[in-house]
Design a protein around this motif. Structure first.
Motif, PDB file in Angstrom:
ATOM      1  N   LEU A 181      -2.939   1.890   7.725  1.00  0.00           N
ATOM      2  CA  LEU A 181      -1.825   1.559   6.818  1.00  0.00           C
ATOM      3  C   LEU A 181      -1.364  -0.154   6.872  1.00  0.00           C
ATOM      4  O   LEU A 181      -1.264  -0.611   5.880  1.00  0.00           O
ATOM      5  N   ALA A 182      -1.774  -0.731   8.031  1.00  0.00           N
ATOM      6  CA  ALA A 182      -1.538  -2.130   8.367  1.00  0.00           C
ATOM      7  C   ALA A 182      -2.635  -2.821   7.257  1.00  0.00           C
ATOM      8  O   ALA A 182      -2.348  -3.620   6.286  1.00  0.00           O
ATOM      9  N   VAL A 183      -3.871  -2.336   7.028  1.00  0.00           N
ATOM     10  CA  VAL A 183      -4.942  -2.814   6.315  1.00  0.00           C
ATOM     11  C   VAL A 183      -4.530  -2.567   4.937  1.00  0.00           C
ATOM     12  O   VAL A 183      -5.010  -3.538   3.902  1.00  0.00           O
ATOM     13  N   ALA A 184      -4.221  -1.402   4.556  1.00  0.00           N
ATOM     14  CA  ALA A 184      -3.735  -1.271   3.297  1.00  0.00           C
ATOM     15  C   ALA A 184      -2.694  -2.064   2.880  1.00  0.00           C
ATOM     16  O   ALA A 184      -2.693  -2.639   1.623  1.00  0.00           O
ATOM     17  N   ALA A 185      -1.707  -2.439   3.595  1.00  0.00           N
ATOM     18  CA  ALA A 185      -0.923  -3.515   3.155  1.00  0.00           C
ATOM     19  C   ALA A 185      -1.404  -4.692   2.982  1.00  0.00           C
ATOM     20  O   ALA A 185      -1.044  -5.384   1.998  1.00  0.00           O
ATOM     21  N   LEU A 186      -2.201  -5.312   3.639  1.00  0.00           N
ATOM     22  CA  LEU A 186      -3.130  -6.474   3.432  1.00  0.00           C
ATOM     23  C   LEU A 186      -3.742  -6.480   2.066  1.00  0.00           C
ATOM     24  O   LEU A 186      -3.778  -7.519   1.641  1.00  0.00           O
ATOM     25  N   ILE A 187      -4.353  -5.321   1.955  1.00  0.00           N
ATOM     26  CA  ILE A 187      -5.211  -5.159   0.560  1.00  0.00           C
ATOM     27  C   ILE A 187      -4.122  -5.107  -0.630  1.00  0.00           C
ATOM     28  O   ILE A 187      -4.560  -6.068  -1.421  1.00  0.00           O
ATOM     29  N   ALA A 211       4.927  -3.882  11.726  1.00  0.00           N
ATOM     30  CA  ALA A 211       5.532  -2.685  12.109  1.00  0.00           C
ATOM     31  C   ALA A 211       4.407  -1.628  12.523  1.00  0.00           C
ATOM     32  O   ALA A 211       4.849  -0.683  12.972  1.00  0.00           O
ATOM     33  N   GLN A 212       3.514  -1.608  11.833  1.00  0.00           N
ATOM     34  CA  GLN A 212       2.387  -0.542  12.047  1.00  0.00           C
ATOM     35  C   GLN A 212       1.637  -0.822  13.223  1.00  0.00           C
ATOM     36  O   GLN A 212       1.326   0.022  13.997  1.00  0.00           O
ATOM     37  N   LEU A 213       1.403  -2.216  13.663  1.00  0.00           N
ATOM     38  CA  LEU A 213       0.918  -2.800  14.754  1.00  0.00           C
ATOM     39  C   LEU A 213       1.639  -2.266  16.119  1.00  0.00           C
ATOM     40  O   LEU A 213       1.049  -2.095  17.040  1.00  0.00           O
ATOM     41  N   THR A 214       2.935  -2.797  15.968  1.00  0.00           N
ATOM     42  CA  THR A 214       3.737  -2.508  17.244  1.00  0.00           C
ATOM     43  C   THR A 214       4.947  -1.885  16.877  1.00  0.00           C
ATOM     44  O   THR A 214       5.824  -2.398  16.813  1.00  0.00           O
ATOM     45  N   PRO A 215       4.931  -0.581  16.611  1.00  0.00           N
ATOM     46  CA  PRO A 215       6.031   0.268  16.214  1.00  0.00           C
ATOM     47  C   PRO A 215       7.278   0.123  17.234  1.00  0.00           C
ATOM     48  O   PRO A 215       6.873   0.219  18.369  1.00  0.00           O
TER      49      PRO A 215
END
Length: 188
Positions: free
Chosen positions: A146-152, A184-188
């Motif tokens: 999800l974090a990578v999807a946000a970056l893309i 928020a995905q990395l450290t919820p």
């Protein structure tokens, strides 16, 4: 007696980057088997022997093109508690400074065939799985994806859709606003 000016020296790193960029461009649009070193060289503005000098052969060149390892090193080079902001800034700065976002290569991966499979496997192992290994808590794999999807997504909006408001904003300003969404995905 006048001496001829010395021939201009080529910047090796800039030349390698141009060759890799040309190879990535061609791989996104053509089957690997249809791409020649001559075509890569022409697109990069260099001679075919120079491509061979720097990369050895076509297979070695495309193995490098299909790797995300070096790009992931820079993308993930921050402490976990500031990683979301760092990754957003890195994606935008890469596009602004180099005209390319290394993560977006996955968006142009061939849908079928061995090379698309290799590119996707490398992306998972070298980017999302590596990121997931740094995370603590439940669902680390899902949160990394999800974090990578946000970056893309921000990379597509900046580099492909060329969102004018996003492009007018500096990488630090965008990282301050968008980084928390990734964090928020990395450290919820």
């Amino acid at each position: 007696m006048t001496t001829a000016p010395a021939p201009a020296r080529r910047d090796a790193e800039a030349t390698k980057a141009a060759i890799l960029k040309a190879a990535r461009h061609l791989l996104a649009r053509h089957a690997h088997a249809d791409i020649t070193l001559k075509a890569v060289a022409e697109r990069a503005g260099v001679s075919p022997p120079l491509v061979v000098k720097y990369f050895g052969n076509k297979d070695a060149l495309f193995a490098r093109v299909m790797s995300f390892d070096t790009d992931a090193d820079a993308l993930l080079d921050a402490p976990l508690n500031d990683l979301g902001r760092h990754m957003v800034r890195h994606v935008l700065a890469s596009q602004r400074d180099r005209g390319a976002d290394p993560l977006l290569r996955i968006a142009f991966a061939p849908l079928h065939g061995d090379h698309g499979d290799i590119l996707r496997a490398n992306f998972r192992a070298q980017v999302t799985d590596r990121l997931a290994a740094r995370l603590t808590g439940p669902d680390a794999g899902l949160r990394a994806e999800l974090a990578v999807a946000a970056l893309i997504g921000v990379g597509v909006m900046y580099g492909i859709a060329r969102g004018p408001h996003l492009r007018e904003s500096g990488p630090d300003e965008v990282a301050d606003r968008y980084g928390p969404l990734v964090q928020a995905q990395l450290t919820p």
